[in-house]
Design a protein around this motif. Structure first.
Motif, mmCIF file in Angstrom:
data_model
loop_
_atom_site.group_PDB
_atom_site.id
_atom_site.type_symbol
_atom_site.label_atom_id
_atom_site.label_comp_id
_atom_site.label_asym_id
_atom_site.label_seq_id
_atom_site.Cartn_x
_atom_site.Cartn_y
_atom_site.Cartn_z
ATOM 1 N N THR A 45 0.879 -1.129 0.176
ATOM 2 C CA THR A 45 -0.001 0.088 -0.196
ATOM 3 C C THR A 45 0.455 1.622 0.060
ATOM 4 O O THR A 45 1.823 1.278 0.257
ATOM 5 N N ARG A 78 -2.913 12.389 -13.269
ATOM 6 C CA ARG A 78 -3.094 11.483 -11.904
ATOM 7 C C ARG A 78 -2.773 10.060 -11.421
ATOM 8 O O ARG A 78 -3.503 9.772 -10.535
ATOM 9 N N ALA A 79 -2.328 9.987 -12.164
ATOM 10 C CA ALA A 79 -1.734 8.646 -12.138
ATOM 11 C C ALA A 79 -1.191 7.682 -12.314
ATOM 12 O O ALA A 79 -0.261 8.467 -13.841
ATOM 13 N N GLU A 81 1.931 4.587 -11.661
ATOM 14 C CA GLU A 81 2.142 3.046 -12.252
ATOM 15 C C GLU A 81 3.461 2.525 -10.936
ATOM 16 O O GLU A 81 4.656 3.219 -11.781
ATOM 17 N N PRO A 112 -7.882 13.656 -6.500
ATOM 18 C CA PRO A 112 -7.155 12.170 -5.676
ATOM 19 C C PRO A 112 -6.142 11.516 -6.982
ATOM 20 O O PRO A 112 -6.024 12.165 -8.169
ATOM 21 N N THR A 114 -4.006 7.840 -8.640
ATOM 22 C CA THR A 114 -4.426 6.519 -8.539
ATOM 23 C C THR A 114 -3.029 6.058 -8.687
ATOM 24 O O THR A 114 -2.184 6.195 -9.611
ATOM 25 N N ASP A 116 -0.919 2.392 -9.281
ATOM 26 C CA ASP A 116 -1.145 0.926 -9.369
ATOM 27 C C ASP A 116 -0.124 0.363 -8.867
ATOM 28 O O ASP A 116 1.371 0.874 -9.523
ATOM 29 N N THR A 122 -4.435 -1.365 -6.321
ATOM 30 C CA THR A 122 -3.948 -0.175 -7.084
ATOM 31 C C THR A 122 -4.849 0.676 -5.708
ATOM 32 O O THR A 122 -5.939 0.399 -5.164
ATOM 33 N N VAL A 123 -4.472 2.218 -5.153
ATOM 34 C CA VAL A 123 -4.468 2.730 -4.838
ATOM 35 C C VAL A 123 -4.717 4.414 -4.568
ATOM 36 O O VAL A 123 -4.241 4.308 -5.792
ATOM 37 N N THR A 124 -5.837 4.947 -4.298
ATOM 38 C CA THR A 124 -6.277 6.317 -4.986
ATOM 39 C C THR A 124 -5.932 7.006 -3.098
ATOM 40 O O THR A 124 -6.755 6.983 -2.175
#
Length: 125
Positions: A45, A78-79, A81, A112, A114, A116, A122-124
């Motif tokens: 996490t 805002r994503a 990996e 927010p 995201t 991965d 996957t955690v927001t």
């Protein structure tokens, strides 16, 4: 040693050292932000640090070769990996233990985010 070996060995050491580099700082103590976030599934996490300047990761793996955040790639607005890889030597124990890391956040808190973490997690934030 031959002249070629004298050149090859130092270059090989530098290449291997570059492959194992990471901006992750391993933490010896559990920061308050990570207290109580581990579930029974022992999934990795990530949370924001209190000051909003870093991400704090909790991973699980071998205690001698813990899973470390190695690469953070932006995959969208805002994503991100994150690649988690075992750190350590050639001989890893077969136990499972927690490891905590602090990594500079690639974005500022606010909207927010995201993340991965692989392994279907996957955690927001």
């Amino acid at each position: 040693m031959t002249r070629a070996a004298l050149i090859f060995v130092p270059v090989l050491v530098l290449v291997l050292a570059g492959c194992s580099s990471s901006s992750a700082e391993r933490l010896d103590e559990v920061p308050p932000e990570l207290e109580g976030v581990a579930g029974p599934e022992m999934e990795p996490t990530v949370v924001w640090s209190e000051d909003g300047e870093s991400w704090l990761f909790l991973t699980f793996g071998s205690s001698t070769c813990p899973n470390e955040p190695r690469d953070i790639r932006e995959t969208g607005e805002r994503a991100f990996e994150v690649t988690l890889e075992a750190a350590g030597g050639f001989s890893c124990t077969a136990d499972i233990g927690p490891a905590m890391y602090k990594v500079p956040a690639p974005v500022s808190p606010g909207a927010p985010v995201t993340v991965d973490l692989g392994y279907g997690v996957t955690v927001t934030l």
